[in-house]
Design a protein around this motif. Structure first.
Motif, PDB file in Angstrom:
ATOM      1  N   SER A  20      44.578-167.478  85.106  1.00 30.49           N
ATOM      2  CA  SER A  20      44.863-166.059  85.248  1.00 30.49           C
ATOM      3  C   SER A  20      44.263-165.540  86.545  1.00 30.49           C
ATOM      4  N   LEU A  21      44.738-164.392  86.976  1.00 32.05           N
ATOM      5  CA  LEU A  21      44.241-163.788  88.205  1.00 32.05           C
ATOM      6  C   LEU A  21      42.852-163.218  87.996  1.00 32.05           C
ATOM      7  N   VAL A  26      44.264-159.957  92.314  1.00 32.35           N
ATOM      8  CA  VAL A  26      44.565-160.530  93.623  1.00 32.35           C
ATOM      9  C   VAL A  26      44.043-161.955  93.690  1.00 32.35           C
ATOM     10  N   GLU A  27      44.936-162.903  94.019  1.00 32.50           N
ATOM     11  CA  GLU A  27      44.497-164.283  94.211  1.00 32.50           C
ATOM     12  C   GLU A  27      43.868-164.418  95.578  1.00 32.50           C
ATOM     13  N   MET A  28      42.812-165.230  95.646  1.00 30.91           N
ATOM     14  CA  MET A  28      42.124-165.454  96.915  1.00 30.91           C
ATOM     15  C   MET A  28      42.080-166.944  97.200  1.00 30.91           C
ATOM     16  N   LYS A  29      42.006-167.282  98.474  1.00 30.50           N
ATOM     17  CA  LYS A  29      41.949-168.670  98.907  1.00 30.50           C
ATOM     18  C   LYS A  29      40.819-168.835  99.916  1.00 30.50           C
ATOM     19  N   LYS A  30      40.283-170.067  99.959  1.00 31.88           N
ATOM     20  CA  LYS A  30      39.328-170.439 100.989  1.00 31.88           C
ATOM     21  C   LYS A  30      40.061-171.359 101.944  1.00 31.88           C
ATOM     22  N   ILE A  90      37.173-169.386 106.033  1.00 32.24           N
ATOM     23  CA  ILE A  90      37.639-168.013 105.847  1.00 32.24           C
ATOM     24  C   ILE A  90      38.050-167.845 104.392  1.00 32.24           C
ATOM     25  N   ILE A  91      37.638-166.747 103.776  1.00 32.82           N
ATOM     26  CA  ILE A  91      38.128-166.380 102.448  1.00 32.82           C
ATOM     27  C   ILE A  91      39.126-165.246 102.648  1.00 32.82           C
ATOM     28  N   ALA A  92      40.323-165.401 102.093  1.00 31.87           N
ATOM     29  CA  ALA A  92      41.373-164.415 102.320  1.00 31.87           C
ATOM     30  C   ALA A  92      42.216-164.239 101.066  1.00 31.87           C
ATOM     31  N   GLU A  93      42.943-163.127 101.032  1.00 31.98           N
ATOM     32  CA  GLU A  93      43.906-162.922  99.958  1.00 31.98           C
ATOM     33  C   GLU A  93      45.049-163.900 100.146  1.00 31.98           C
ATOM     34  N   ASP A  94      45.636-164.316  99.052  1.00 37.98           N
ATOM     35  CA  ASP A  94      46.709-165.310  99.056  1.00 37.98           C
ATOM     36  C   ASP A  94      47.848-164.912  99.994  1.00 37.98           C
ATOM     37  N   GLU A 124      37.982-168.589  92.795  1.00 39.08           N
ATOM     38  CA  GLU A 124      38.007-167.907  91.511  1.00 39.08           C
ATOM     39  C   GLU A 124      37.525-166.469  91.614  1.00 39.08           C
ATOM     40  N   GLU A 125      36.457-166.233  92.352  1.00 40.46           N
ATOM     41  CA  GLU A 125      35.894-164.884  92.440  1.00 40.46           C
ATOM     42  C   GLU A 125      35.034-164.768  93.682  1.00 40.46           C
ATOM     43  N   VAL A 126      34.906-163.556  94.200  1.00 47.49           N
ATOM     44  CA  VAL A 126      34.043-163.254  95.332  1.00 47.49           C
ATOM     45  C   VAL A 126      33.180-162.061  94.951  1.00 47.49           C
ATOM     46  N   TYR A 127      31.895-162.139  95.271  1.00 49.25           N
ATOM     47  CA  TYR A 127      30.962-161.039  95.018  1.00 49.25           C
ATOM     48  C   TYR A 127      30.285-160.633  96.312  1.00 49.25           C
ATOM     49  N   ARG A 128      30.172-159.345  96.563  1.00 50.39           N
ATOM     50  CA  ARG A 128      29.377-158.846  97.681  1.00 50.39           C
ATOM     51  C   ARG A 128      27.999-158.520  97.136  1.00 50.39           C
TER      52      ARG A 128
END
Length: 139
Positions: A20-21, A26-30, A90-94, A124-128
């Motif tokens: 699941s998203l 929003v899906e993210m990719k590295k 780089i981590i970015a939106e799909d 899977e997830e990004v946290y600031r």
């Protein structure tokens, strides 16, 4: 079986959430690109024209299929097996991945063996840390 002195943590995967998203939908990719170190400036300039939010650079050493290169020094030819490279992360939106990968490929390409590779992984997830934001708003 846990080792003595190391706590045992059992991971339970919720089958409903698998695939699941992340929160926010929003899906993210590295994106990891291993490139020639001398192409870092060109890649950074190309990326500044795209939608990326930040990057990490790491100086690395390694080799690919070419197993190094032959170099001449004082008339003798030597095989250099491990070459200096730079890893760009780089981590970015799909939705932005194709644009970013295209910019890296165009800027890093010399047409010679050893130009590098680009890898794309699911995130899977990004946290600031500072604000505790998560998902794409933390990028």
């Amino acid at each position: 079986m846990p080792r003595p002195g190391i706590p045992f943590v059992k991971t339970v995967i919720n089958e409903k959430s698998r695939g699941s998203l992340p929160e926010g939908g929003v899906e993210m990719k590295k994106i990891e690109a291993v490139i020639r170190s001398e192409k870092v400036g060109d890649v950074r300039k190309a990326l500044e024209k795209t939608c990326f939010s930040g990057l990490m650079l790491t100086q690395i050493d390694g080799h690919g299929k070419q197993k190094g290169t032959m170099q001449e020094w004082r008339g003798d030819v030597y095989r250099v097996g491990i070459l200096p490279k730079t890893k760009v992360e780089i981590i970015a939106e799909d939705k932005d991945v194709d644009t970013i990968v295209g910019a890296i490929m165009e800027a890093a390409r010399t047409g010679e063996i050893g130009d590098g590779k680009i890898f794309v992984f699911a995130v899977e997830e990004v946290y600031r840390i500072r604000t505790a934001e998560k998902g794409s708003s933390a990028l």
